[in-house]
Design an enzyme around this catalytic site. Structure first.
Site, short mmCIF file in Angstrom:
data_model
loop_
_atom_site.label_atom_id
_atom_site.label_comp_id
_atom_site.label_asym_id
_atom_site.label_seq_id
_atom_site.Cartn_x
_atom_site.Cartn_y
_atom_site.Cartn_z
N LYS A 26 42.84 71.49 16.98
CA LYS A 26 41.48 72.06 17.55
C LYS A 26 40.67 72.95 16.87
CE LYS A 26 39.71 71.01 21.58
NZ LYS A 26 40.06 69.79 22.57
N1 GLU Z 1 38.01 66.79 22.61
C1 GLU Z 1 38.57 65.79 23.09
C2 GLU Z 1 40.15 66.13 23.77
O1 GLU Z 1 40.26 67.25 24.12
C3 GLU Z 1 38.67 64.45 21.98
C4 GLU Z 1 39.87 64.64 20.95
C5 GLU Z 1 39.39 63.61 19.91
O2 GLU Z 1 38.85 62.64 20.14
O3 GLU Z 1 39.92 63.98 18.81
O4 GLU Z 1 40.74 65.23 23.84
#
Ligand code: GLU
Length: 435
Positions: A125
């Site tokens: 993240k």
């Molecule tokens: N931000 C989204 C999540 O928390 C998608 C993450 C992604 O597609 O890599 O799942």
């Protein structure tokens, strides 16, 4: 799947409010759930220690020339929590609340989420501490490109693949893709997902998280013997996740009686016109002024007498302070970490069926996986195929978690963590410890 898990040999230590130094700390919240599941799995101590720690944490200072000619310095993070099952995968958020603790928790949740739906990714993240609502498009572009340059050594289709998250979108992904491609000297579409369709994005990606929520809500209703038609729904958050979940649940015949975003919340017992609200927000960027329905507080939206509550905004909106007042029969966690660990046991005692975040909102990363596959193959799928494959994965994952929860007599969250941790642990055992 369930049979490969060892039976519990311990009494489960349920987190309660006295366990907490800080109920709002998302990393602690994640760790408490991890500990519970690890104990049930009888995870060996070495592996337990490995999985409690992020693999890599990056902090970057991001100087940005603002439109007024002043240089501002922002702080950005990228955490790779675990890459044992594949490249790290996870979004980037732009928000004033971003902290390293939050990004670590979100990166861990991505690890468990990818494992729950069994896609070949680890978890990561990123976040930048900023208020994008007060920044111009060119300031945001410079911020994005400089942040990308700061973390470029970890990025790549085989190492770490960002995606949109809170306050980031397709345009931001396009800037990241371009910056990365300029650095490596060739166009690399698979370095990010959630891109515009014109440059290698996948059809259906934008709607995927909300679509996944709709699919698991229908599975939960079927499990509890409740009808879809006329089921009342309240949705907190009206961004990419909440608005699409509301729209698709409405299209399935549910009655969406409340919606809200950071500006305002509306309640209408006869049903909100979700499509009209989406059209309004696409022009104004927020719900304030939409005007149809009774204005209620964001706190009251969460405790409405509805069948299904979809928290689809930020962390820690359901805590010990309001968990006892929740009247919904089902909570579908569209957001990451909307429920504090201490609130879990209150909801469970009150018979609330919680579809946990790492399952409920996994539709987004699942279609991100499809996008990455399409980019690497250079061959693109129809929207119908994307949606069909998404449905298969969401239904299968929901049923796998449900059967584990029945087998071990634990709630859906604990079962989802058990499934995820067991899959990550299996790969660690096979790979061993490199020395
Ligand atoms: N931000 C989204 C999540 O928390 C998608 C993450 C992604 O597609 O890599 O799942």
């Amino acid at each position: 799947m369930a049979t490969e898990l060892r039976l519990p040999t311990h009494t489960i230590v349920r987190p309660d409010k006295d366990t907490f130094l800080d109920e709002d700390n998302p990393f602690e919240a994640m760790m408490l759930r991890f500990d519970q599941a690890a104990e049930l799995l009888d995870l060996e101590p070495g592996l337990y220690r490995v999985l409690r720690n992020p693999e890599k944490q990056i902090i970057v200072s991001i100087p940005v020339m603002m439109d007024n000619g002043e240089v501002e310095v922002f702080t950005g993070y990228r955490v790779l929590y675990n890459t044992s099952r594949g490249p790290a995968k996870g979004g980037i958020r732009f928000d004033l609340q971003v902290t390293l603790e939050e990004v670590k928790a979100l990166a861990a949740w991505m690890t468990w989420k990818c494992a729950v739906v069994n896609i070949p990714f680890g978890g990561s993240k990123g976040g930048v501490v900023c208020d994008p609502h007060t920044m111009s498009a060119s300031e945001l572009e410079r911020l994005t490109r400089r942040y990308t340059a700061g973390i470029i050594n970890v990025l790549g289709p085989d190492s770490d693949v960002p995606a949109p998250d809170v306050n980031t979108n397709e345009r931001v992904m396009a800037w990241i893709m371009d910056t990365y491609s300029m650095h490596v000297g060739h166009t690399t579409t698979a370095v990010v997902t959630g891109k515009p369709v014109e440059m290698g994005g996948s059809l259906g990606r934008r709607e995927a998280t909300g679509r996944g929520c709709m699919i698991v809500v229908k599975e939960a209703l079927a499990h509890l013997g409740m009808p879809v038609k006329g089921t009342t729904v309240a949705v907190q958050g009206f961004g990419n996740v909440g608005s699409v979940a509301a729209q698709l649940l409405h299209a399935e015949g549910c009655k969406v009686v409340a919606i809200g975003d950071r500006s305002v919340s509306y309640y209408d017992p006869n049903g909100i016109d979700v499509n009209a609200a989406i059209a309004y927000v696409s022009k104004r960027r927020h719900l304030d002024g939409y005007g149809k329905g009774e204005v209620i507080s964001g706190a009251d939206l969460l405790t409405l007498d509805v069948d299904v509550l979809v928290p689809a905004a930020l962390e820690n909106v359901i805590t010990t302070k309001n968990a006892g007042d929740i009247r919904a029969r089902i909570i579908c966690e569209g957001a990451n970490g909307p429920t504090s660990a201490a609130a879990d046991s209150i909801l469970e005692e009150n018979g609330v069926f919680v579809v946990p975040d790492i399952l409920a909102n996994a539709g987004g990363v699942t279609v991100s996986y499809f996008e990455w596959v399409q980019d690497r193959g250079g061959y693109f799928w129809t929207e119908q195929l994307v949606n069909d494959r998404l449905r298969d994965i969401m239904v299968h994952s929901f049923q796998a978690v449900l059967s584990l929860s029945k087998q071990h007599k634990v709630n859906m969250r604990t079962a989802a963590y058990m499934l995820a941790i067991s899959r990550v642990a299996t790969v660690h055992r096979l790979r061993g410890v490199y020395a």
